[in-house]
Design an enzyme around this catalytic site. Structure first.
Site, PDB file in Angstrom:
ATOM      1  N   GLY A 197       0.775  -1.234   0.000  1.00  0.00           N
ATOM      2  CA  GLY A 197       0.000   0.000   0.000  1.00  0.00           C
ATOM      3  C   GLY A 197       0.811   1.292   0.000  1.00  0.00           C
ATOM      4  O   GLY A 197       0.258   2.356  -0.277  1.00  0.00           O
ATOM      5  N   ASP A 198       2.104   1.225   0.330  1.00  0.00           N
ATOM      6  CA  ASP A 198       2.933   2.448   0.311  1.00  0.00           C
ATOM      7  C   ASP A 198       4.356   2.032  -0.041  1.00  0.00           C
ATOM      8  O   ASP A 198       5.314   2.296   0.683  1.00  0.00           O
ATOM      9  CB  ASP A 198       2.883   3.132   1.685  1.00  0.00           C
ATOM     10  CG  ASP A 198       3.484   4.538   1.659  1.00  0.00           C
ATOM     11  OD1 ASP A 198       3.759   5.061   0.557  1.00  0.00           O
ATOM     12  OD2 ASP A 198       3.682   5.115   2.741  1.00  0.00           O
ATOM     13  N   LEU A 199       4.451   1.356  -1.188  1.00  0.00           N
ATOM     14  CA  LEU A 199       5.696   0.647  -1.522  1.00  0.00           C
ATOM     15  C   LEU A 199       6.711   1.558  -2.213  1.00  0.00           C
ATOM     16  O   LEU A 199       6.943   1.448  -3.402  1.00  0.00           O
ATOM     17  CB  LEU A 199       5.366  -0.569  -2.400  1.00  0.00           C
ATOM     18  CG  LEU A 199       6.496  -1.600  -2.543  1.00  0.00           C
ATOM     19  CD1 LEU A 199       6.816  -2.226  -1.207  1.00  0.00           C
ATOM     20  CD2 LEU A 199       6.108  -2.681  -3.543  1.00  0.00           C
ATOM     21  N   ASN A 203      10.385   2.065   2.378  1.00  0.00           N
ATOM     22  CA  ASN A 203       9.499   1.178   3.142  1.00  0.00           C
ATOM     23  C   ASN A 203       9.808  -0.306   3.004  1.00  0.00           C
ATOM     24  O   ASN A 203       8.922  -1.152   3.179  1.00  0.00           O
ATOM     25  CB  ASN A 203       8.034   1.479   2.802  1.00  0.00           C
ATOM     26  CG  ASN A 203       7.554   2.723   3.538  1.00  0.00           C
ATOM     27  OD1 ASN A 203       8.239   3.207   4.432  1.00  0.00           O
ATOM     28  ND2 ASN A 203       6.389   3.223   3.170  1.00  0.00           N
TER      29      ASN A 203
END
Ligand code: ADP
Length: 289
Positions: A197-199, A203
């Protein structure tokens, strides 16, 4: 932070171990990040934040990490504890991941792991709970179609927040409304995929065994192309990552054209977090589509 020594005492109580050293780590946008070392050289990763909202953020982060880890296809740091009290503020205590070099094999493993993660599916788009992207809330109400989920749970809420904060304008809002009506024809019709989701490159970590380890998730069952689009927003990962991904699960034709449809969400998030410098990119995408 209100009192690091009080927080460390609290952590010592939870761990049943003495902390010999607490070393600040760079790179965190939002929270205090510390490497804790025990008397026998053991290490933990601690995030702390005085903001009352941080307690729920850390809880959701812990749950997201645990669920991604439970997929069995990619590692996440083990969650030891999270909590909040009047005296110490909010904290999240994780396994410390020692970093190793990112070899070609690492990128291949990472591409395979993300494709395997994406193959984990659900009956609905959405998630077991709402969570956060950065420090912004992210709603994950269940939807039966990607078009509905992406419009209602992702794009519109960020556009609304942007407008409330004085960014973008009515014209952009109208353009987004029109684009949302076409999402069903633009995005391939695929099953909901378990995504990080926030790659972006901040991260994930590479551990000393050369394995990928995901951190800071904004996880949901969504379109798998979201993760690939985010990975490419600021320059992209090593090409071996994408080649390995497609070995497991090739992308539907036309991804190159629609990648910015997914990047639109992350750009709106950036407008809301970091301001006007991202408005033009949003406007350009809306104009093109
Ligand atoms: P924030 O939530 O404030 O964005 P990050 O999660 O990005 O903070 O962490 C800050 C720094 O700590 C980054 O450099 C990141 O690579 C590193 N980091 C994050 N999690 C771990 C971990 N479990 N073990 C070791 N280092 C970590």
């Amino acid at each position: 932070m209100r009192s690091l020594s009080a927080l460390l005492l609290h952590i010592e109580g939870l761990l049943g171990e003495k902390i010999a050293e607490a070393t600040p780590m760079s790179g965190g946008d939002i929270n205090w990040a510390l490497c804790l070392t025990g008397l026998r050289g053991q290490r933990w990763f601690l995030k702390a934040n005085d903001d009352p909202a941080a307690s729920l953020m850390f809880k959701r982060e812990a749950q997201g990490l645990a669920l991604l880890g439970a997929s069995g296809v990619i590692r996440t740091p083990r969650v030891f504890a999270y909590g909040q009290d009047e005296q110490n503020g909010a904290f999240l205590l994780l396994e410390f991941i020692c970093s190793g070099p990112r070899s070609p094999l690492f990128w291949m493993r990472f591409g395979h792991a993300i494709a395997n993660l994406h193959q984990q599916t659900s009956a609905f788009f959405g998630f077991a709970h709402d969570n956060f992207i950065g420090r912004l809330p992210q709603s994950n109400r269940r939807c039966t179609t990607w078009a509905e989920f992406y419009a209602e749970e992702r794009l519109h809420p960020q556009m609304q927040l942007a407008r409330e904060q004085g960014y973008l304008d009515h014209a952009a809002e109208r353009q987004l409304g029109r684009l949302c009506l076409r999402l069903g024809e633009i995005c391939p019709n695929e099953a909901p995929a378990f995504i990080h989701g926030d790659l972006w490159s901040g991260n994930f970590l590479c551990n000393t065994q050369g394995e990928p380890v995901l951190i800071d998730p904004a996880a949901a069952y969504a379109h798998r192309e979201m993760d690939l689009a985010m990975s490419r927003l600021f320059g992209g990962f090593d090409p071996r990552f994408y080649a390995a991904y497609e070995e497991i699960w090739p992308l539907a034709p036309g991804f190159e054209q629609r990648v910015e449809i997914y990047q639109l969400y992350y750009l709106l998030v950036h407008v809301n977090l970091f301001g006007t410098s991202y408005e033009d990119s949003v406007r350009r995408i809306l104009k093109r589509w």
